[in-house]
Motif scaffolding. Structure first.
Motif, PDB file in Angstrom:
ATOM      1  N   VAL A  11      44.419  68.936  24.019  1.00 33.91           N
ATOM      2  CA  VAL A  11      43.458  68.486  23.014  1.00 33.91           C
ATOM      3  C   VAL A  11      43.774  69.184  21.693  1.00 33.91           C
ATOM      4  O   VAL A  11      43.875  70.416  21.641  1.00 33.91           O
ATOM      5  CB  VAL A  11      42.012  68.806  23.441  1.00 33.91           C
ATOM      6  N   LEU A  12      43.949  68.385  20.641  1.00 37.68           N
ATOM      7  CA  LEU A  12      44.183  68.903  19.291  1.00 37.68           C
ATOM      8  C   LEU A  12      42.868  68.834  18.519  1.00 37.68           C
ATOM      9  O   LEU A  12      42.274  67.756  18.411  1.00 37.68           O
ATOM     10  CB  LEU A  12      45.251  68.064  18.590  1.00 37.68           C
ATOM     11  N   LEU A  13      42.406  69.966  17.996  1.00 33.30           N
ATOM     12  CA  LEU A  13      41.112  70.034  17.315  1.00 33.30           C
ATOM     13  C   LEU A  13      41.289  70.388  15.847  1.00 33.30           C
ATOM     14  O   LEU A  13      42.073  71.275  15.493  1.00 33.30           O
ATOM     15  CB  LEU A  13      40.218  71.081  17.981  1.00 33.30           C
ATOM     16  N   THR A  14      40.524  69.699  15.003  1.00 33.27           N
ATOM     17  CA  THR A  14      40.594  69.900  13.556  1.00 33.27           C
ATOM     18  C   THR A  14      39.209  70.215  13.003  1.00 33.27           C
ATOM     19  O   THR A  14      38.202  69.719  13.511  1.00 33.27           O
ATOM     20  CB  THR A  14      41.126  68.638  12.869  1.00 33.27           C
ATOM     21  N   PRO A  15      39.123  71.014  11.936  1.00 29.94           N
ATOM     22  CA  PRO A  15      37.822  71.393  11.374  1.00 29.94           C
ATOM     23  C   PRO A  15      37.318  70.413  10.327  1.00 29.94           C
ATOM     24  O   PRO A  15      38.066  69.572   9.820  1.00 29.94           O
ATOM     25  CB  PRO A  15      38.109  72.752  10.733  1.00 29.94           C
ATOM     26  N   GLY A  16      36.061  70.555   9.998  1.00 28.55           N
ATOM     27  CA  GLY A  16      35.487  69.806   8.897  1.00 28.55           C
ATOM     28  C   GLY A  16      35.941  70.376   7.559  1.00 28.55           C
ATOM     29  O   GLY A  16      36.525  71.461   7.486  1.00 28.55           O
ATOM     30  N   HIS A  23      36.170  77.661  13.261  1.00 26.97           N
ATOM     31  CA  HIS A  23      34.759  77.254  13.235  1.00 26.97           C
ATOM     32  C   HIS A  23      34.165  77.412  14.634  1.00 26.97           C
ATOM     33  O   HIS A  23      34.820  77.096  15.637  1.00 26.97           O
ATOM     34  CB  HIS A  23      34.660  75.805  12.772  1.00 26.97           C
ATOM     35  N   ARG A  24      32.924  77.869  14.699  1.00 21.88           N
ATOM     36  CA  ARG A  24      32.292  78.188  15.990  1.00 21.88           C
ATOM     37  C   ARG A  24      32.324  77.016  16.956  1.00 21.88           C
ATOM     38  O   ARG A  24      32.528  77.204  18.163  1.00 21.88           O
ATOM     39  CB  ARG A  24      30.841  78.626  15.781  1.00 21.88           C
ATOM     40  N   ALA A  25      32.149  75.800  16.466  1.00 19.45           N
ATOM     41  CA  ALA A  25      32.117  74.640  17.354  1.00 19.45           C
ATOM     42  C   ALA A  25      33.488  74.398  17.987  1.00 19.45           C
ATOM     43  O   ALA A  25      33.577  74.071  19.175  1.00 19.45           O
ATOM     44  CB  ALA A  25      31.661  73.397  16.595  1.00 19.45           C
ATOM     45  N   VAL A  40      42.489  72.885  30.292  1.00 20.33           N
ATOM     46  CA  VAL A  40      43.100  71.898  29.390  1.00 20.33           C
ATOM     47  C   VAL A  40      43.605  72.646  28.158  1.00 20.33           C
ATOM     48  O   VAL A  40      42.807  73.285  27.461  1.00 20.33           O
ATOM     49  CB  VAL A  40      42.087  70.811  28.974  1.00 20.33           C
ATOM     50  N   PRO A  41      44.903  72.601  27.879  1.00 17.89           N
ATOM     51  CA  PRO A  41      45.426  73.286  26.696  1.00 17.89           C
ATOM     52  C   PRO A  41      44.807  72.728  25.414  1.00 17.89           C
ATOM     53  O   PRO A  41      44.603  71.519  25.279  1.00 17.89           O
ATOM     54  CB  PRO A  41      46.929  73.001  26.741  1.00 17.89           C
ATOM     55  N   VAL A  42      44.522  73.624  24.480  1.00 17.94           N
ATOM     56  CA  VAL A  42      43.908  73.242  23.204  1.00 17.94           C
ATOM     57  C   VAL A  42      44.710  73.861  22.067  1.00 17.94           C
ATOM     58  O   VAL A  42      45.169  75.004  22.158  1.00 17.94           O
ATOM     59  CB  VAL A  42      42.448  73.729  23.120  1.00 17.94           C
ATOM     60  N   ARG A  43      44.896  73.087  21.009  1.00 22.14           N
ATOM     61  CA  ARG A  43      45.428  73.645  19.769  1.00 22.14           C
ATOM     62  C   ARG A  43      44.434  73.359  18.660  1.00 22.14           C
ATOM     63  O   ARG A  43      44.098  72.200  18.408  1.00 22.14           O
ATOM     64  CB  ARG A  43      46.793  73.047  19.417  1.00 22.14           C
ATOM     65  N   ARG A  44      43.963  74.418  18.023  1.00 24.08           N
ATOM     66  CA  ARG A  44      43.092  74.297  16.853  1.00 24.08           C
ATOM     67  C   ARG A  44      43.948  74.495  15.608  1.00 24.08           C
ATOM     68  O   ARG A  44      44.698  75.455  15.534  1.00 24.08           O
ATOM     69  CB  ARG A  44      41.978  75.350  16.899  1.00 24.08           C
ATOM     70  N   ILE A  45      43.836  73.570  14.655  1.00 20.72           N
ATOM     71  CA  ILE A  45      44.707  73.635  13.477  1.00 20.72           C
ATOM     72  C   ILE A  45      43.884  73.688  12.193  1.00 20.72           C
ATOM     73  O   ILE A  45      42.725  73.273  12.149  1.00 20.72           O
ATOM     74  CB  ILE A  45      45.674  72.431  13.420  1.00 20.72           C
ATOM     75  N   ASP A  46      44.518  74.214  11.156  1.00 17.12           N
ATOM     76  CA  ASP A  46      43.983  74.137   9.802  1.00 17.12           C
ATOM     77  C   ASP A  46      44.746  73.066   9.040  1.00 17.12           C
ATOM     78  O   ASP A  46      45.902  72.751   9.369  1.00 17.12           O
ATOM     79  CB  ASP A  46      44.144  75.477   9.080  1.00 17.12           C
TER      80      ASP A  46
END
Length: 199
Positions: A11-16, A23-25, A40-46
């Motif tokens: 799962v690739l996650l992006t911020p508002g 971000h906490r969410a 489930v592997p996650v990548r959070r990006i800027d």
């Protein structure tokens, strides 16, 4: 013979806009998916504007290209392709992911938290032109009092999405303050439905 199930690989996650990958969410979703068995592997990006120290969010062409590049790199690291990744995130970030998919980036689905259907107080300025090109499963998690999208507006406009749409309404506004656990539960439950053959 039924088609083999290909579960979501990551799962690739992006911020508002105005927020970062921390971000906490997004962190809460990352933690919830890491706790699954198997995780489930996650990548959070800027986005580029954030890493450059700028305040003004990137224009869509820049943000969409960044989502594509990050998704392709993440998939390569996992030894798979982007069609096994769920893309999404909060508000602006989720919108950029949805536009990237509409423009042809293969994905397993879209997880959109607090999708900004229009600017607050400007319901005529819809951000829905790309909805007819979303042919993947879409999850929308939103607050009942979100000024960016009322439940009725979401019901009306997401009808243009050809892919299967799952909507989860939670108490709260755009920030969904205090609802991180409920957001995570909605995403985990929805992820469990992906890849299953139709009955």
């Amino acid at each position: 013979m039924p088609t083999p199930v290909r579960p979501v690989a990551g799962v690739l996650l992006t911020p508002g806009a105005g927020a970062s990958r921390d971000h906490r969410a997004l962190v809460a979703i990352d933690d919830a998916l890491a706790a699954l068995d198997p995780p489930v592997p996650v990548r959070r990006i800027d986005f580029p504007y954030r890493t450059a120290g700028k305040r003004m969010p990137d224009r869509p062409p820049v943000a969409i290209a960044h989502v594509r590049a990050e998704a392709e790199a993440f998939a390569a690291e996992l030894g798979t392709t982007t069609d096994r990744l769920v893309l999404g995130g909060r508000s602006y970030g989720g919108r950029m992911c949805s536009m990237a998919v509409a423009e042809g980036l293969p994905a397993a689905g879209l997880a959109l938290v607090s999708y900004p259907l229009h600017p607050p107080g400007k319901p005529e300025r819809l951000r829905t032109e790309h909805f007819p090109d979303l042919r993947v499963p879409v999850l929308l998690v939103s607050g009942r009092t979100d000024p960016f999208a009322t439940p009725d507006e979401l019901t009306e406009h997401t009808a243009a999405i050809p892919g299967p749409v799952t909507r989860v309404e939670l108490p709260g506004a755009h920030d969904l303050k205090g609802q991180d656990t409920a957001v995570c539960e909605a995403i985990v439950a929805w992820l469990g439905t992906l890849g299953r053959p139709s009955p």
